[in-house]
Design a protein around this motif. Structure first.
Motif, mmCIF file in Angstrom:
data_model
loop_
_atom_site.group_PDB
_atom_site.id
_atom_site.type_symbol
_atom_site.label_atom_id
_atom_site.label_comp_id
_atom_site.label_asym_id
_atom_site.label_seq_id
_atom_site.Cartn_x
_atom_site.Cartn_y
_atom_site.Cartn_z
ATOM 1 N N ARG A 161 1.200 -1.030 -0.431
ATOM 2 C CA ARG A 161 0.215 -0.205 0.073
ATOM 3 C C ARG A 161 0.752 1.225 -0.005
ATOM 4 N NH1 ARG A 161 -5.015 0.543 1.622
ATOM 5 N NH2 ARG A 161 -5.864 -1.838 2.616
ATOM 6 N N TYR A 169 0.884 5.206 1.235
ATOM 7 C CA TYR A 169 0.257 6.561 1.744
ATOM 8 C C TYR A 169 0.722 7.426 1.056
ATOM 9 C CZ TYR A 169 -2.506 2.912 5.238
ATOM 10 O OH TYR A 169 -3.100 2.048 6.118
ATOM 11 N N GLN A 221 0.915 11.856 3.866
ATOM 12 C CA GLN A 221 1.270 11.626 4.888
ATOM 13 C C GLN A 221 1.730 13.532 4.061
ATOM 14 O OE1 GLN A 221 4.153 10.354 7.496
ATOM 15 N NE2 GLN A 221 2.547 11.164 9.581
ATOM 16 N N GLY A 234 -2.016 12.475 10.376
ATOM 17 C CA GLY A 234 -1.557 10.967 10.183
ATOM 18 C C GLY A 234 -2.433 10.546 8.442
ATOM 19 N N PRO A 235 -1.110 9.309 7.511
ATOM 20 C CA PRO A 235 -1.003 9.100 6.590
ATOM 21 C C PRO A 235 -2.477 8.620 6.341
ATOM 22 C CG PRO A 235 0.337 7.723 7.944
ATOM 23 C CD PRO A 235 -0.429 8.672 9.394
ATOM 24 N N SER A 257 -4.663 6.578 2.747
ATOM 25 C CA SER A 257 -4.169 5.288 2.080
ATOM 26 C C SER A 257 -4.148 6.033 0.156
ATOM 27 C CB SER A 257 -4.412 4.135 1.975
ATOM 28 O OG SER A 257 -4.839 3.309 1.139
ATOM 29 N N ILE A 299 4.016 7.073 2.182
ATOM 30 C CA ILE A 299 4.936 5.827 2.288
ATOM 31 C C ILE A 299 4.873 4.382 1.822
ATOM 32 C CG2 ILE A 299 4.973 5.245 4.865
ATOM 33 C CD1 ILE A 299 4.516 7.998 5.127
ATOM 34 N N PHE A 314 6.456 -0.611 7.499
ATOM 35 C CA PHE A 314 6.096 0.785 7.113
ATOM 36 C C PHE A 314 7.624 0.775 6.258
ATOM 37 C CE2 PHE A 314 2.070 2.334 8.614
ATOM 38 C CZ PHE A 314 1.897 1.574 8.788
ATOM 39 N N GLY A 315 8.480 1.720 5.042
ATOM 40 C CA GLY A 315 9.217 2.196 4.885
ATOM 41 C C GLY A 315 9.037 3.550 5.895
ATOM 42 N N THR A 316 10.655 3.986 5.256
ATOM 43 C CA THR A 316 10.316 4.949 6.002
ATOM 44 C C THR A 316 9.956 6.509 4.969
ATOM 45 O OG1 THR A 316 12.945 5.930 4.390
ATOM 46 C CG2 THR A 316 12.564 4.989 7.221
#
Lengths: 112, 112
Positions: free
Chosen positions: A34, A36, A38, A43-44, A46, A89, A102-104
């Motif tokens: 997924r 996202y 942000q 907040g992130p 989708s 993200i 999660f990626g950074t």
């Protein structure tokens, strides 16, 4: 080790241009991926979700691609707008249990 | 429709002081609930998740704790804050096996 890596770390583009963000992962077994968005201090939210069998999915000006063989995903943003400035993200879900990786994130700045 | 609330929005606390962050979800029942921390320039780190009242799973050892006293209420606490606890705390919910996580607006915590 299950990991999600994103590149570039940050990106500056001109309004109206196209950009591509990358996500490489080692999560296995794979369930879905997924993207996202942000906004700063929020907040992130989708954007897209893709399962193993899906190669591409679009959401307006956002198009995500997935190559499950090479474990890579890209997010393409076309006709970029100032409001696209945000962190993007990549999140990969493992197929067992409730684990999200999660990626950074990639910080995108769109300038006029 | 479902909504998720977090408060406070920002918090500045001295080292060694206690902490209580609250998250509530409206419009759904028996959600999965999550607490994440996002340090500056870092990805989201899962701290706790809960699949039901009184059921808390901790992902990383730390001086934080979580509780779920009601179905749609998730609380993050600490007895004594550390400088390293500074960050952006996000609460999220999902439902059943659906993968979409919906994030709250976040709490910016600064420990001085």
């Amino acid at each position: 080790k299950n990991q999600v890596e994103q590149s570039p770390q940050s990106l500056i583009i001109l309004e109206g241009k196209i950009c591509t963000l990358q996500c490489n992962y080692t999560v296995s077994p794979f369930s879905n991926l997924r993207w996202y968005k942000q906004d700063t201090g929020r907040g992130p939210v989708s954007l897209t979700i893709m399962t193993f069998s899906e190669n591409t999915k679009s959401n307006g000006r956002y198009t995500a691609t997935l190559d499950a063989d090479t474990k890579q995903s890209s997010l393409h943003i076309t006709a970029s707008q100032l409001s696209d400035s945000a962190s993007y993200i990549c999140v990969v879900r493992e197929n067992t249990g409730n684990q999200f990786y999660f990626g950074t994130g990639t910080s995108l700045t769109v300038i006029p | 429709s479902q909504t998720i609330h977090q408060w406070p929005a920002t918090l500045v606390q001295p080292v060694g002081s206690p902490l209580s962050l609250e998250c509530t979800v409206e419009g759904t029942s028996n959600p999965n609930l999550y607490w994440y921390r996002q340090a500056a320039g870092r990805g989201l780190q899962l701290l706790f998740y809960s699949v039901g009242i009184g059921q808390i799973s901790s992902e990383v050892p730390q001086n934080l704790s979580a509780s779920r006293p009601q179905d749609r209420q998730f609380i993050l606490s600490s007895k004594k804050l550390l400088l390293s606890d500074s960050g952006f705390y996000l609460c999220a919910w999902s439902w059943g096996r659906e993968d979409t996580q919906y994030f709250g607006p976040g709490t910016r915590l600064t420990v001085l």
